[in-house]
Design a protein around this motif. Structure first.
Motif, PDB file in Angstrom:
ATOM      1  N   PHE A  91       0.672  -1.144   0.046  1.00 39.96           N
ATOM      2  CA  PHE A  91       0.088  -0.081   0.253  1.00 39.96           C
ATOM      3  C   PHE A  91       0.839   1.180   0.025  1.00 39.96           C
ATOM      4  O   PHE A  91       1.919   1.427   0.527  1.00 39.96           O
ATOM      5  CB  PHE A  91      -1.088   0.143   1.229  1.00 39.96           C
ATOM      6  CG  PHE A  91      -1.583  -1.214   1.367  1.00 39.96           C
ATOM      7  CD1 PHE A  91      -2.809  -1.676   0.575  1.00 39.96           C
ATOM      8  CD2 PHE A  91      -1.224  -2.208   2.288  1.00 39.96           C
ATOM      9  CE1 PHE A  91      -3.598  -2.529   0.808  1.00 39.96           C
ATOM     10  CE2 PHE A  91      -1.827  -3.536   2.292  1.00 39.96           C
ATOM     11  CZ  PHE A  91      -3.128  -3.660   1.706  1.00 39.96           C
ATOM     12  N   ALA A  92       0.414   2.441  -0.571  1.00 41.59           N
ATOM     13  CA  ALA A  92       0.941   3.553  -0.457  1.00 41.59           C
ATOM     14  C   ALA A  92      -0.038   4.664   0.032  1.00 41.59           C
ATOM     15  O   ALA A  92      -1.157   4.574  -0.026  1.00 41.59           O
ATOM     16  CB  ALA A  92       1.073   3.927  -2.030  1.00 41.59           C
ATOM     17  N   TYR A  93       0.521   5.426   1.038  1.00 45.72           N
ATOM     18  CA  TYR A  93      -0.458   6.323   1.815  1.00 45.72           C
ATOM     19  C   TYR A  93      -0.777   7.717   0.785  1.00 45.72           C
ATOM     20  O   TYR A  93       0.263   8.440   0.329  1.00 45.72           O
ATOM     21  CB  TYR A  93       0.159   6.825   3.079  1.00 45.72           C
ATOM     22  CG  TYR A  93      -0.546   7.848   3.855  1.00 45.72           C
ATOM     23  CD1 TYR A  93      -2.075   7.349   4.048  1.00 45.72           C
ATOM     24  CD2 TYR A  93      -0.428   9.041   3.994  1.00 45.72           C
ATOM     25  CE1 TYR A  93      -2.542   8.548   5.057  1.00 45.72           C
ATOM     26  CE2 TYR A  93      -1.038  10.004   4.781  1.00 45.72           C
ATOM     27  CZ  TYR A  93      -2.105   9.586   5.043  1.00 45.72           C
ATOM     28  OH  TYR A  93      -2.904  10.530   5.764  1.00 45.72           O
ATOM     29  N   ASN A  94      -1.825   8.052   0.574  1.00 47.24           N
ATOM     30  CA  ASN A  94      -2.455   9.482  -0.129  1.00 47.24           C
ATOM     31  C   ASN A  94      -2.756  10.497   0.838  1.00 47.24           C
ATOM     32  O   ASN A  94      -3.806  10.263   1.523  1.00 47.24           O
ATOM     33  CB  ASN A  94      -3.437   8.879  -1.009  1.00 47.24           C
ATOM     34  CG  ASN A  94      -3.696  10.284  -1.868  1.00 47.24           C
ATOM     35  OD1 ASN A  94      -3.874  11.276  -1.231  1.00 47.24           O
ATOM     36  ND2 ASN A  94      -4.257   9.869  -3.320  1.00 47.24           N
ATOM     37  N   ALA A  95      -2.029  11.287   1.337  1.00 49.20           N
ATOM     38  CA  ALA A  95      -2.172  12.167   2.336  1.00 49.20           C
ATOM     39  C   ALA A  95      -3.362  13.309   1.920  1.00 49.20           C
ATOM     40  O   ALA A  95      -4.148  13.644   2.712  1.00 49.20           O
ATOM     41  CB  ALA A  95      -0.977  13.028   2.615  1.00 49.20           C
ATOM     42  N   THR A  96      -3.695  13.366   0.734  1.00 45.39           N
ATOM     43  CA  THR A  96      -4.751  14.209   0.102  1.00 45.39           C
ATOM     44  C   THR A  96      -6.044  13.494   0.561  1.00 45.39           C
ATOM     45  O   THR A  96      -6.904  14.306   0.967  1.00 45.39           O
ATOM     46  CB  THR A  96      -4.702  14.615  -1.269  1.00 45.39           C
ATOM     47  OG1 THR A  96      -3.604  15.221  -1.764  1.00 45.39           O
ATOM     48  CG2 THR A  96      -5.888  15.096  -1.680  1.00 45.39           C
ATOM     49  N   THR A  97      -6.240  12.233   0.360  1.00 49.63           N
ATOM     50  CA  THR A  97      -7.395  11.669   0.539  1.00 49.63           C
ATOM     51  C   THR A  97      -7.395  10.969   1.826  1.00 49.63           C
ATOM     52  O   THR A  97      -8.578  10.183   2.126  1.00 49.63           O
ATOM     53  CB  THR A  97      -7.749  10.563  -0.440  1.00 49.63           C
ATOM     54  OG1 THR A  97      -6.670   9.573  -0.746  1.00 49.63           O
ATOM     55  CG2 THR A  97      -8.060  11.346  -2.088  1.00 49.63           C
ATOM     56  N   ASN A  98      -6.295  10.964   2.595  1.00 51.26           N
ATOM     57  CA  ASN A  98      -6.274   9.984   3.822  1.00 51.26           C
ATOM     58  C   ASN A  98      -6.500   8.776   3.582  1.00 51.26           C
ATOM     59  O   ASN A  98      -7.381   7.919   4.335  1.00 51.26           O
ATOM     60  CB  ASN A  98      -7.058  10.630   4.782  1.00 51.26           C
ATOM     61  CG  ASN A  98      -6.798   9.946   6.220  1.00 51.26           C
ATOM     62  OD1 ASN A  98      -5.631   9.494   6.642  1.00 51.26           O
ATOM     63  ND2 ASN A  98      -7.768   9.797   7.074  1.00 51.26           N
TER      64      ASN A  98
END
Length: 303
Positions: free
Chosen positions: A84-91
Protein backbone atom coordinates in the motif's frame (compact mmCIF):
# COMPACT_ATOMS: atom_id res chain seq x y z
CA UNK A 1 36.21 -26.74 6.07
CA UNK A 2 39.42 -24.75 5.46
CA UNK A 3 39.23 -22.89 2.18
CA UNK A 4 42.98 -23.04 1.41
CA UNK A 5 43.17 -26.83 1.77
CA UNK A 6 40.48 -27.40 -0.79
CA UNK A 7 41.20 -24.57 -3.23
CA UNK A 8 42.96 -26.74 -5.92
CA UNK A 9 40.08 -29.24 -5.83
CA UNK A 10 37.54 -26.43 -6.01
CA UNK A 11 39.27 -24.90 -9.01
CA UNK A 12 39.23 -28.24 -10.83
CA UNK A 13 35.59 -28.78 -9.95
CA UNK A 14 34.70 -25.31 -11.16
CA UNK A 15 36.41 -25.91 -14.51
CA UNK A 16 34.64 -29.25 -14.95
CA UNK A 17 31.32 -27.75 -13.88
CA UNK A 18 31.64 -24.40 -15.59
CA UNK A 19 27.97 -24.53 -16.41
CA UNK A 20 27.38 -23.49 -12.81
CA UNK A 21 28.63 -20.05 -13.69
CA UNK A 22 25.88 -19.73 -16.27
CA UNK A 23 23.37 -19.70 -13.45
CA UNK A 24 24.78 -16.36 -12.30
CA UNK A 25 22.70 -13.51 -13.59
CA UNK A 26 24.36 -10.71 -15.54
CA UNK A 27 22.63 -8.16 -13.33
CA UNK A 28 23.12 -7.95 -9.60
CA UNK A 29 20.76 -9.88 -7.40
CA UNK A 30 21.21 -7.46 -4.50
CA UNK A 31 18.39 -4.99 -3.92
CA UNK A 32 18.44 -1.97 -1.61
CA UNK A 33 15.46 -0.90 0.48
CA UNK A 34 15.56 2.79 1.41
CA UNK A 35 13.23 3.60 4.30
CA UNK A 36 12.48 6.41 6.74
CA UNK A 37 14.83 4.75 9.24
CA UNK A 38 17.69 3.92 6.90
CA UNK A 39 18.68 1.51 4.15
CA UNK A 40 19.35 -2.21 4.06
CA UNK A 41 20.49 -4.57 1.32
CA UNK A 42 18.99 -7.95 0.47
CA UNK A 43 20.62 -10.63 -1.67
CA UNK A 44 18.07 -12.64 -3.62
CA UNK A 45 18.38 -16.35 -4.48
CA UNK A 46 17.51 -16.67 -8.22
CA UNK A 47 19.03 -20.14 -8.52
CA UNK A 48 16.76 -21.51 -5.78
CA UNK A 49 13.64 -19.40 -6.30
CA UNK A 50 13.67 -18.12 -9.91
CA UNK A 51 9.91 -17.48 -10.18
CA UNK A 52 9.69 -15.65 -6.85
CA UNK A 53 12.83 -13.61 -7.53
CA UNK A 54 11.61 -12.63 -11.01
CA UNK A 55 8.28 -11.60 -9.48
CA UNK A 56 10.05 -9.41 -6.90
CA UNK A 57 12.27 -7.85 -9.57
CA UNK A 58 9.25 -7.08 -11.73
CA UNK A 59 7.86 -4.90 -8.94
CA UNK A 60 11.27 -3.41 -8.16
CA UNK A 61 12.12 -2.52 -11.76
CA UNK A 62 8.69 -0.96 -12.29
CA UNK A 63 9.21 1.21 -9.16
CA UNK A 64 5.98 -0.12 -7.68
CA UNK A 65 7.43 -0.37 -4.18
CA UNK A 66 8.59 3.24 -4.20
CA UNK A 67 6.31 5.32 -1.98
CA UNK A 68 4.84 2.36 -0.08
CA UNK A 69 5.00 1.98 3.68
CA UNK A 70 5.55 -0.77 6.25
CA UNK A 71 1.98 -1.63 7.12
CA UNK A 72 2.49 -4.48 9.58
CA UNK A 73 4.85 -5.12 12.46
CA UNK A 74 4.64 -8.03 14.86
CA UNK A 75 7.51 -7.81 17.37
CA UNK A 76 9.71 -10.89 17.33
CA UNK A 77 7.95 -12.21 14.23
CA UNK A 78 7.94 -10.10 11.03
CA UNK A 79 7.72 -6.68 9.48
CA UNK A 80 5.69 -6.51 6.28
CA UNK A 81 5.29 -4.08 3.40
CA UNK A 82 4.97 -3.81 -0.35
CA UNK A 83 1.20 -3.56 -0.49
CA UNK A 84 0.00 0.00 0.00
CA UNK A 85 0.91 3.65 -0.55
CA UNK A 86 -0.41 6.43 1.65
CA UNK A 87 -2.30 9.29 -0.03
CA UNK A 88 -2.21 12.30 2.30
CA UNK A 89 -4.73 14.25 0.22
CA UNK A 90 -7.48 11.65 0.54
CA UNK A 91 -6.21 10.09 3.78
CA UNK A 92 -6.36 6.69 2.13
CA UNK A 93 -4.09 3.72 1.52
CA UNK A 94 -4.59 2.57 -2.07
CA UNK A 95 -3.00 -0.75 -3.01
CA UNK A 96 -0.17 -0.72 -5.50
CA UNK A 97 -0.84 -2.06 -8.98
CA UNK A 98 -0.44 -5.84 -8.98
CA UNK A 99 0.87 -8.32 -11.46
CA UNK A 100 -0.88 -11.72 -11.72
CA UNK A 101 -0.27 -14.01 -8.76
CA UNK A 102 2.56 -16.52 -9.13
CA UNK A 103 2.70 -20.20 -8.23
CA UNK A 104 4.43 -21.23 -5.02
CA UNK A 105 7.99 -22.52 -5.12
CA UNK A 106 9.14 -25.20 -2.64
CA UNK A 107 11.17 -23.79 0.24
CA UNK A 108 11.74 -24.40 3.91
CA UNK A 109 14.78 -26.60 3.39
CA UNK A 110 13.20 -28.55 0.51
CA UNK A 111 14.77 -26.39 -2.19
CA UNK A 112 15.68 -23.31 -0.24
CA UNK A 113 16.41 -21.78 3.15
CA UNK A 114 14.07 -21.88 6.09
CA UNK A 115 12.27 -18.75 7.30
CA UNK A 116 15.04 -17.87 9.72
CA UNK A 117 15.89 -14.45 11.11
CA UNK A 118 16.98 -12.08 8.34
CA UNK A 119 15.36 -13.92 5.44
CA UNK A 120 12.75 -12.35 3.18
CA UNK A 121 9.62 -14.12 1.90
CA UNK A 122 6.38 -13.14 0.19
CA UNK A 123 3.06 -12.81 2.00
CA UNK A 124 -0.03 -14.54 0.63
CA UNK A 125 -3.56 -15.58 1.57
CA UNK A 126 -3.40 -19.20 0.38
CA UNK A 127 -1.57 -21.50 -2.04
CA UNK A 128 -0.39 -19.81 -5.25
CA UNK A 129 -1.55 -16.30 -4.25
CA UNK A 130 1.79 -14.45 -4.03
CA UNK A 131 1.69 -10.95 -5.51
CA UNK A 132 3.60 -7.94 -4.15
CA UNK A 133 3.75 -8.04 -0.37
CA UNK A 134 7.04 -9.04 1.24
CA UNK A 135 7.98 -9.73 4.85
CA UNK A 136 11.27 -10.01 6.70
CA UNK A 137 11.61 -12.57 9.46
CA UNK A 138 12.61 -11.03 12.79
CA UNK A 139 13.00 -14.42 14.46
CA UNK A 140 13.48 -18.04 13.46
CA UNK A 141 10.05 -18.78 12.01
CA UNK A 142 10.55 -22.27 10.62
CA UNK A 143 6.88 -22.97 11.41
CA UNK A 144 6.12 -20.98 8.24
CA UNK A 145 8.00 -23.44 6.02
CA UNK A 146 5.71 -26.41 5.70
CA UNK A 147 3.82 -26.77 2.39
CA UNK A 148 1.26 -28.78 4.37
CA UNK A 149 0.03 -25.57 6.01
CA UNK A 150 -3.43 -24.39 4.84
CA UNK A 151 -1.74 -21.40 3.19
CA UNK A 152 0.78 -23.64 1.44
CA UNK A 153 3.78 -22.43 3.44
CA UNK A 154 6.14 -19.53 2.75
CA UNK A 155 9.39 -19.73 0.78
CA UNK A 156 12.34 -17.58 1.81
CA UNK A 157 13.99 -16.26 -1.35
CA UNK A 158 16.67 -13.90 -0.05
CA UNK A 159 18.55 -12.64 3.00
CA UNK A 160 19.36 -9.26 4.55
CA UNK A 161 23.08 -8.52 4.30
CA UNK A 162 25.67 -7.19 6.72
CA UNK A 163 24.32 -4.96 9.47
CA UNK A 164 21.05 -4.37 7.59
CA UNK A 165 19.05 -6.05 10.33
CA UNK A 166 19.82 -3.10 12.60
CA UNK A 167 17.53 -1.01 10.36
CA UNK A 168 14.91 -3.77 10.25
CA UNK A 169 15.08 -4.12 14.03
CA UNK A 170 14.71 -0.35 14.43
CA UNK A 171 11.48 -0.52 12.44
CA UNK A 172 10.32 -3.50 14.50
CA UNK A 173 11.06 -1.60 17.73
CA UNK A 174 8.47 1.06 16.88
CA UNK A 175 5.09 0.79 18.57
CA UNK A 176 2.44 -0.70 16.25
CA UNK A 177 -0.94 1.08 16.13
CA UNK A 178 -4.42 0.13 15.01
CA UNK A 179 -5.20 2.64 12.28
CA UNK A 180 -8.38 1.32 10.71
CA UNK A 181 -10.52 1.26 13.85
CA UNK A 182 -12.62 -1.60 12.45
CA UNK A 183 -12.71 -5.37 12.57
CA UNK A 184 -10.42 -5.38 9.54
CA UNK A 185 -6.89 -6.59 10.23
CA UNK A 186 -5.30 -4.74 7.30
CA UNK A 187 -3.93 -1.85 9.32
CA UNK A 188 -4.18 -2.99 12.93
CA UNK A 189 -0.41 -3.22 13.50
CA UNK A 190 1.16 -0.28 11.64
CA UNK A 191 4.51 0.84 13.09
CA UNK A 192 4.70 4.62 13.59
CA UNK A 193 7.66 6.83 14.40
CA UNK A 194 5.52 8.98 16.68
CA UNK A 195 2.04 8.85 18.22
CA UNK A 196 1.38 12.46 17.22
CA UNK A 197 1.67 14.51 14.08
CA UNK A 198 0.48 14.11 10.51
CA UNK A 199 0.28 10.47 9.52
CA UNK A 200 2.40 11.06 6.44
CA UNK A 201 5.19 12.28 8.75
CA UNK A 202 5.18 9.28 11.08
CA UNK A 203 4.68 6.27 8.80
CA UNK A 204 7.74 4.17 7.93
CA UNK A 205 7.93 4.97 4.24
CA UNK A 206 9.77 2.79 1.75
CA UNK A 207 10.94 5.56 -0.53
CA UNK A 208 12.88 3.36 -2.92
CA UNK A 209 13.65 -0.28 -3.69
CA UNK A 210 16.25 -0.71 -6.42
CA UNK A 211 18.60 -3.30 -7.86
CA UNK A 212 22.20 -2.36 -7.09
CA UNK A 213 24.48 -2.00 -10.08
CA UNK A 214 27.45 -3.95 -8.72
CA UNK A 215 29.74 -6.61 -10.19
CA UNK A 216 28.64 -10.17 -9.48
CA UNK A 217 31.83 -10.87 -7.52
CA UNK A 218 31.53 -7.78 -5.32
CA UNK A 219 30.82 -9.35 -1.93
CA UNK A 220 31.48 -6.33 0.30
CA UNK A 221 29.35 -4.07 -1.94
CA UNK A 222 31.94 -1.36 -2.56
CA UNK A 223 31.53 -1.43 -6.35
CA UNK A 224 34.70 -3.34 -7.21
CA UNK A 225 35.97 -6.92 -7.20
CA UNK A 226 39.27 -7.36 -5.41
CA UNK A 227 41.08 -9.29 -2.69
CA UNK A 228 38.75 -7.92 -0.03
CA UNK A 229 35.89 -9.83 -1.66
CA UNK A 230 37.92 -13.04 -1.66
CA UNK A 231 38.45 -12.55 2.08
CA UNK A 232 34.67 -12.39 2.54
CA UNK A 233 34.24 -15.58 0.53
CA UNK A 234 36.95 -17.40 2.47
CA UNK A 235 35.46 -16.37 5.82
CA UNK A 236 31.96 -17.53 4.87
CA UNK A 237 32.85 -20.52 2.68
CA UNK A 238 30.33 -23.34 3.19
CA UNK A 239 27.81 -21.11 4.96
CA UNK A 240 24.08 -21.32 4.32
CA UNK A 241 23.26 -18.47 6.71
CA UNK A 242 25.52 -15.73 5.31
CA UNK A 243 24.71 -14.48 1.83
CA UNK A 244 27.30 -11.77 1.17
CA UNK A 245 29.42 -14.07 -1.05
CA UNK A 246 26.57 -16.11 -2.52
CA UNK A 247 27.14 -14.70 -6.01
CA UNK A 248 24.96 -17.19 -7.90
CA UNK A 249 22.11 -17.10 -5.40
CA UNK A 250 21.94 -20.80 -4.60
CA UNK A 251 21.72 -20.28 -0.85
CA UNK A 252 25.27 -21.44 -0.13
CA UNK A 253 28.75 -19.92 -0.37
CA UNK A 254 30.66 -22.47 -2.46
CA UNK A 255 33.07 -23.10 -5.31
CA UNK A 256 30.74 -21.68 -7.93
CA UNK A 257 30.89 -18.33 -6.12
CA UNK A 258 34.69 -18.48 -6.18
CA UNK A 259 34.58 -18.99 -9.95
CA UNK A 260 32.35 -15.94 -10.34
CA UNK A 261 34.73 -13.89 -8.17
CA UNK A 262 37.64 -15.09 -10.33
CA UNK A 263 35.87 -14.23 -13.59
CA UNK A 264 34.93 -10.73 -12.42
CA UNK A 265 38.18 -9.91 -10.60
CA UNK A 266 39.27 -6.35 -11.35
CA UNK A 267 35.85 -5.04 -12.36
CA UNK A 268 35.12 -1.62 -10.91
CA UNK A 269 31.65 -0.12 -11.34
CA UNK A 270 32.28 2.76 -8.93
CA UNK A 271 30.23 3.49 -5.83
CA UNK A 272 27.18 1.19 -5.68
CA UNK A 273 24.08 2.78 -7.15
CA UNK A 274 20.68 1.70 -8.33
CA UNK A 275 20.70 0.13 -11.77
CA UNK A 276 18.99 2.22 -14.44
CA UNK A 277 15.68 0.80 -15.67
CA UNK A 278 13.07 2.12 -18.05
CA UNK A 279 10.39 4.17 -16.35
CA UNK A 280 7.03 2.45 -16.20
CA UNK A 281 4.00 4.71 -15.86
CA UNK A 282 1.72 3.87 -12.96
CA UNK A 283 -2.04 3.87 -13.61
CA UNK A 284 -4.14 5.21 -10.78
CA UNK A 285 -5.13 2.55 -8.24
CA UNK A 286 -8.56 2.39 -6.65
CA UNK A 287 -8.71 3.11 -2.95
CA UNK A 288 -8.76 -0.12 -0.97
CA UNK A 289 -9.22 1.22 2.53
CA UNK A 290 -9.34 4.45 4.50
CA UNK A 291 -7.17 5.06 7.53
CA UNK A 292 -9.69 6.40 9.99
CA UNK A 293 -7.99 7.30 13.23
CA UNK A 294 -5.10 9.73 12.93
CA UNK A 295 -2.76 11.84 15.08
CA UNK A 296 -3.48 12.17 18.76
CA UNK A 297 -6.43 9.81 18.55
CA UNK A 298 -4.35 6.88 17.37
CA UNK A 299 -5.22 3.79 19.31
CA UNK A 300 -2.23 1.86 20.58
CA UNK A 301 -2.35 -1.75 19.48
CA UNK A 302 -2.59 -4.23 22.32
CA UNK A 303 0.13 -6.83 22.33
Amino acid sequence: MQFSRHLPRLLAACVLASSLACAWRAEATVIRFTTSLGSYNVRLFPTLMPVTVDNMLDYVNADRYNGTFVHRSVPGFVIQGGGFAYNATTNSAPPIQLYPAINDEPGGGVAGPSNLRGTIAMAKSGPNTVTSQWFINLGNNSSLDSPARPDGGFSAFGRVLGNGMTVVDAIAALTPYDLDGTSSSLFDAVPLRSATGALNDVLVHVTDVSVLNIPAGDFNIDGKVDAADLAVLKADFGSTTKAEADANGNGRVDGADFLIWQRTFGQNFGAPAAAAVAAVPEPAAATLAFLAVIGCSLARRRK
